[in-house]
Design an enzyme around this catalytic site. Sequence first.
Site, short mmCIF file in Angstrom:
data_model
loop_
_atom_site.label_atom_id
_atom_site.label_comp_id
_atom_site.label_asym_id
_atom_site.label_seq_id
_atom_site.Cartn_x
_atom_site.Cartn_y
_atom_site.Cartn_z
N LEU A 1 9.84 -20.69 -5.81
CA LEU A 1 9.01 -19.79 -5.00
C LEU A 1 7.62 -19.76 -5.61
O LEU A 1 7.47 -19.62 -6.82
CB LEU A 1 9.62 -18.37 -5.05
CG LEU A 1 8.77 -17.22 -4.51
CD1 LEU A 1 8.67 -17.28 -2.99
CD2 LEU A 1 9.35 -15.87 -4.91
N ASP B 1 0.83 -1.21 0.00
CA ASP B 1 0.00 0.00 0.00
C ASP B 1 0.86 1.27 0.00
O ASP B 1 1.97 1.27 0.53
CB ASP B 1 -0.92 -0.03 1.24
CG ASP B 1 -2.07 0.94 1.11
OD1 ASP B 1 -2.33 1.43 -0.01
OD2 ASP B 1 -2.73 1.21 2.14
N GLU C 1 1.90 -13.48 12.17
CA GLU C 1 2.52 -12.32 12.83
C GLU C 1 2.33 -11.09 11.93
O GLU C 1 2.56 -11.16 10.72
CB GLU C 1 4.02 -12.56 13.05
CG GLU C 1 4.32 -13.69 14.01
CD GLU C 1 3.78 -13.43 15.42
OE1 GLU C 1 3.79 -12.26 15.88
OE2 GLU C 1 3.35 -14.41 16.07
N ASN D 1 1.21 3.48 -2.94
CA ASN D 1 1.70 3.94 -4.25
C ASN D 1 1.20 5.34 -4.60
O ASN D 1 1.96 6.17 -5.09
CB ASN D 1 1.22 3.00 -5.37
CG ASN D 1 1.77 1.60 -5.22
OD1 ASN D 1 2.67 1.36 -4.42
ND2 ASN D 1 1.25 0.67 -6.01
N ARG E 1 -4.75 -1.72 9.07
CA ARG E 1 -5.96 -2.53 8.82
C ARG E 1 -5.62 -3.62 7.82
O ARG E 1 -4.57 -3.62 7.19
CB ARG E 1 -7.12 -1.66 8.35
CG ARG E 1 -6.82 -0.81 7.12
CD ARG E 1 -8.06 -0.02 6.67
NE ARG E 1 -7.67 0.94 5.64
CZ ARG E 1 -7.40 2.22 5.88
NH1 ARG E 1 -7.50 2.72 7.09
NH2 ARG E 1 -7.03 3.02 4.89
N HIS F 1 2.29 3.56 -8.99
CA HIS F 1 2.00 2.14 -9.24
C HIS F 1 3.16 1.49 -10.01
O HIS F 1 3.53 0.35 -9.75
CB HIS F 1 0.69 1.98 -10.01
CG HIS F 1 -0.51 2.40 -9.23
ND1 HIS F 1 -0.77 1.95 -7.94
CD2 HIS F 1 -1.55 3.24 -9.53
CE1 HIS F 1 -1.90 2.49 -7.50
NE2 HIS F 1 -2.38 3.28 -8.45
N ARG G 1 -0.70 9.37 -10.07
CA ARG G 1 -0.73 8.15 -9.23
C ARG G 1 -0.14 6.94 -9.95
O ARG G 1 0.51 6.10 -9.35
CB ARG G 1 -2.18 7.83 -8.82
CG ARG G 1 -2.75 8.81 -7.80
CD ARG G 1 -4.22 8.49 -7.50
NE ARG G 1 -4.37 7.15 -6.96
CZ ARG G 1 -4.24 6.83 -5.67
NH1 ARG G 1 -3.98 7.76 -4.79
NH2 ARG G 1 -4.39 5.59 -5.27
C1 IPE Z 1 -5.45 -2.59 -0.09
O1 IPE Z 1 -5.10 -1.25 -0.23
C2 IPE Z 1 -5.41 -3.26 -1.43
C3 IPE Z 1 -4.11 -3.34 -2.06
C4 IPE Z 1 -2.96 -2.98 -1.54
C5 IPE Z 1 -4.11 -3.89 -3.38
P1 IPE Z 1 -6.23 -0.13 -0.33
O2 IPE Z 1 -5.49 1.17 -0.44
O3 IPE Z 1 -7.19 -0.42 -1.40
O4 IPE Z 1 -6.95 -0.28 1.06
P2 IPE Z 1 -7.73 0.79 1.95
O5 IPE Z 1 -8.73 1.47 1.05
O6 IPE Z 1 -6.71 1.77 2.46
O7 IPE Z 1 -8.33 -0.02 3.03
C1 IPE Z 2 -1.76 0.32 -3.40
O1 IPE Z 2 -1.52 1.69 -3.42
C2 IPE Z 2 -2.05 -0.22 -4.77
C3 IPE Z 2 -3.45 -0.53 -5.02
C4 IPE Z 2 -4.38 -0.52 -4.13
C5 IPE Z 2 -3.82 -0.90 -6.37
P1 IPE Z 2 -2.69 2.74 -3.35
O2 IPE Z 2 -3.14 3.05 -4.72
O3 IPE Z 2 -3.75 2.30 -2.42
O4 IPE Z 2 -1.93 3.99 -2.74
P2 IPE Z 2 -2.49 5.00 -1.65
O5 IPE Z 2 -2.98 4.19 -0.50
O6 IPE Z 2 -3.58 5.78 -2.30
O7 IPE Z 2 -1.30 5.84 -1.29
MG MG Z 3 -4.06 2.49 -0.45
#
Ligand code: IPE
Ligand code: IPE
Ligand code: MG
Length: 253
Positions: A144, A33, A220, A35, A207, A50, A46
Amino acid sequence: MRFISSIIAPFKSPSLSDIKKNKIPIHIAIIMDGNGRWARKRGLPRIVGHKKGADALKNIVTLCKDVGIKYLTVYSFSSENWQRPQDEVSELMDLFVEVLQRELESLHKNGIKIVLLGQREIIPLRILKIFEISEEKTKDNKELLLNVAFSYGSRQEIANAAKKMCMEYKNKEFSSEENIEKIFSKFLYTSDCPDPDLLIRTSGEYRISNFLLWQIAYTELYFTKTLWPDFNKKNFYKAIYDYQRRNRRFGKL
Ligand code: IPE
Ligand code: IPE
Ligand code: MG
């Protein structure tokens, strides 16, 4: 001397030699999470975050092989992520296809087996196809197992598993000796994997976001503020090092 090193150890960055070979997690799961925030901090779109996130994953896959991790499950796109703005979803889909096509040969050469975990029925055909080609090509690899959770939601996985189990055992009465949990697990997408030993979530969110709810019953948990595109070797070793210092009791004494 050992006493002193045990005091100072937590303050330095662990390297590969600090990782105990006899306590390597067999299965690591990662919620990749942050990106979007990584890109926003730099005033970039954004999708650039990614793309950097995909580079970070490539690096971690290589490290998993070096360290001797046998299973890696990464959350790459959740069931809920379909609700993001159409532009982001479609750029992400293009990125998945591009990355898989670009990396497939090298993943295969490195003995990595790719498995898609997710609701296949709702994945657009052109993306599903490239996943299925990757699965087929790498199916006999043993170094793996890389589970890519894509269009994945844990509640959907559990509900669907319950439905399949009901259909398969329609008229069966289970005896008290039968291990229903074990039988049920076989209907989950992760049927061929042990449960994760360690779950890492980056970006400072505390979360689970509908990821592997059944499978992480005794995993863990490791949370770090580092945004996923910045997650590197140092952060990875730190997570494993931290894991190795936990006392896993599984409810026993
Ligand atoms: C969880 O991240 C899903 C992925 C990392 C692919 P999200 O950014 O979607 O989750 P929330 O919205 O913060 O719970
Ligand atoms: C995780 O990064 C990748 C995906 C959920 C696809 P986010 O896109 O959720 O990045 P933030 O949480 O908005 O920074
Ligand atoms: Mg996110």
